[in-house]
Write an enzyme that holds these catalytic residues in place. Structure first.
Site, PDB file in Angstrom:
ATOM      1  CB  SER A 252      56.825 -41.259  32.944  1.00 58.62           C
ATOM      2  OG  SER A 252      56.014 -42.407  33.021  1.00 58.62           O
ATOM      3  CE  LYS A 253      48.363 -40.225  36.597  1.00 61.60           C
ATOM      4  NZ  LYS A 253      47.836 -39.158  37.391  1.00 61.60           N
ATOM      5  NE  ARG A 254      55.866 -46.508  31.604  1.00 59.89           N
ATOM      6  CZ  ARG A 254      57.073 -47.039  31.413  1.00 59.89           C
ATOM      7  NH1 ARG A 254      57.336 -48.231  31.858  1.00 59.89           N
ATOM      8  NH2 ARG A 254      58.001 -46.373  30.755  1.00 59.89           N
TER       9      ARG A 254
END
Ligand code: GLU
Length: 502
Positions: free
Chosen positions: A273-275
């Site tokens: 996840s980019k998060r």
């Protein structure tokens, strides 16, 4: 059967690596089967749309080498390929479905739905629409439509029985209809939901194989009910397991690492996840990963050729890829493995191509009067990712501060005192040296070593430290001296001697 596969991203940002893998598998399967690969943009959720994201999708697929045969920017016989441009197609199908009993109009105001939802939640149940409007008479529905009341169209899920489908990877998937909600198919704004659009589009675009993430696995039985209600043959499905990453538990907000009672981080396996700072495809390209290496790495995230082979070009993959080789269990993303692939691909580049790729990175730190070609030659065997280049060579631009302890090296049998002695004797020899080529320096310094009767390393180690200030450099003492030139090499040598003298 003509194989037609589609990649159907929503324009919500960058192409994440899980998405790239889905696109790659979808592309490869079509190529392998001699079929068509189609790009469709799923933008019915307008609130989530990020401006410019569609162009980014085109660019990323092009950079990945995944050419589509039909798509919004190139056209095709089944267009338009952007869902909002297909808007007028969905309502007639929804009406047809209402006629067939597979859907119904719903006029329930938001307040009623909110109330029902709150009641369900209070009881600890998940909200399911209670089919309130299913029981409206035809006349009443018509009257309210004529009066211009706002409405949605919902799927009419049978109250009992089972819904199922067969997945190429997961086999027979079956759910009780009683667990399914009468999802909205057409929203009040007239746009279809994903639930409806994916079925209409896949059918009308003649899609033979639907390949997408496992997050849609549990909804697919519901979609199959739609195909059944229309009397259509559903496509074949292959849902792809997620790409996971080994990490430690972090606070969702602050990203701070959470510790257990012994003060140790808690290992977790989570979705990429980019998060959490995981790179997107664009990020990797920007950092200096080669497209070929990324593709090779990505294809092996969950697919195996069932032999030991590790290296594949895209066109080789087009010959051998199969959906049966995709592993059902989640793939683990391993950055070290990606770095290794990239290093292997860099190593295999021609020197000319590597120089071309390395030049912008070299230029970040070295002025043009440096011999870039020689610098690149020294870098090529060591670089894993192109963005390491400035850090590898910045010492050439400017002598870094360093600690005299660098002169201590057990294996080379050297220490600061010996280094000082050797360097002081070497200085006049170098001052006399006219030919500053690497080979001439090599000859001169080795002659000096044998005159002194000590080990090569006892001269070469101190010399390299004295002019680079680093324990590890691309190239050794001669290469570095050659790149720096006589004047700068001697200047650095003097400074180092002064430092050793304390
Ligand atoms: N638009 C969906 C997404 O981006 C794709 C679902 C599908 O391939 O059917 O996740």
């Amino acid at each position: 059967m003509e194989v037609r596969t589609r990649f159907a991203p929503s324009p919500t940002g960058y192409l994440h690596l899980g998405g790239l893998r889905t696109a790659l598998y979808t592309y490869l399967y079509a190529r392998r089967m001699g079929g068509k690969f189609i790009l469709r943009i799923e933008d019915t959720d307008q609130e989530r749309e990020v401006p410019g994201a569609i162009e980014k999708i085109y660019a990323s697929l092009a950079q990945a080498g995944l050419r589509y045969d039909e798509g919004p920017d190139i056209g095709g016989d089944y267009g338009p390929y952007i869902q909002t441009q297909r808007k007028s197609m969905y309502l007639p199908y929804a009406k047809e479905l209402v006629e067939k009993g597979g859907a119904y109009y719903c006029f329930c105001p938001k307040e009623r739905l909110d109330e029902e939802r709150a009641k369900a939640e209070a009881k600890g149940e998940t909200f399911k629409y209670d089919k309130h409007c299913l029981h409206l008479s035809k006349e009443e529905v018509q009257r309210r439509l004529d009066a211009g009341e706002s409405y949605v169209i919902r799927q009419n899920i049978p109250a009992t029985g089972k819904a199922s489908f067969d997945d190429i990877l997961y086999g027979h998937v079956e759910v009780d209809c009683s667990t399914l909600d009468d999802n909205v198919l057409i929203k009040a704004d007239g746009l279809p939901t994903y639930n409806f659009a994916n079925v209409i589009d896949d059918h009308t675009m003649g899609i033979s194989h639907v390949t997408r993430g496992t997050e849609y696995l549990s909804s697919a039985p519901k979609y199959n009910l739609l195909y059944e209600a229309f009397g259509w043959t559903p496509p074949l499905y292959a849902h792809m397991p997620p790409v996971m990453r080994e990490d430690v538990q972090r606070d969702k907000e602050t990203q701070e690492i959470i510790l257990d009672e012994n003060g140790k981080p808690i290992p977790v396996v989570r979705k990429l996840s980019k998060r959490y700072g995981d790179p997107s495809f664009e990020d990797l390209l920007e950092a200096g990963y080669l497209q070929e290496a990324i593709i090779n790495f990505i294809v092996l995230l969950g697919w195996s050729p069932r032999n030991e082979r590790e290296f594949f070009t895209l066109s080789e993959l087009e010959q051998v890829f199969d959906l049966e080789g995709v592993n059902k269990s989640p793939a683990i993303f391993n950055m070290d493995k990606l770095n290794w692939f990239n290093w292997e691909y860099i190593r295999r580049l021609s020197p000319e191509r590597f120089l071309e790729l390395a030049t912008p990175w070299i230029a970040q730190v070295l002025p043009e009067n440096f011999d870039y070609a020689r610098v690149a030659q020294l870098l090529q065997p060591r670089v894993e990712v192109l963005n390491q280049i400035p850090g590898f060579i910045d010492f050439l631009a400017e002598m870094p501060a360093y600690d005299v302890s660098l002169y201590t090296h057990k294996k080379m049998k050297t220490d600061p005192a010996l280094a000082l002695d050797v360097l002081k004797q070497l200085r006049p020899v170098l001052l006399d040296q006219e030919d500053w080529s690497e080979s001439a320096l090599h000859e001169t310094v080795l002659a000096f070593v044998s005159r002194l009767g000590i080990k090569n390393g006892q001269v070469l180690w101190p010399l390299r430290i004295a002019i680079s200030g680093k324990a590890s450099t691309p190239g050794g003492a001669f290469e570095i001296a050659g790149l720096l030139g006589k004047e700068e090499s001697l200047r650095r040598l003097d400074k180092s001697i002064a430092m050793l003298e304390g």
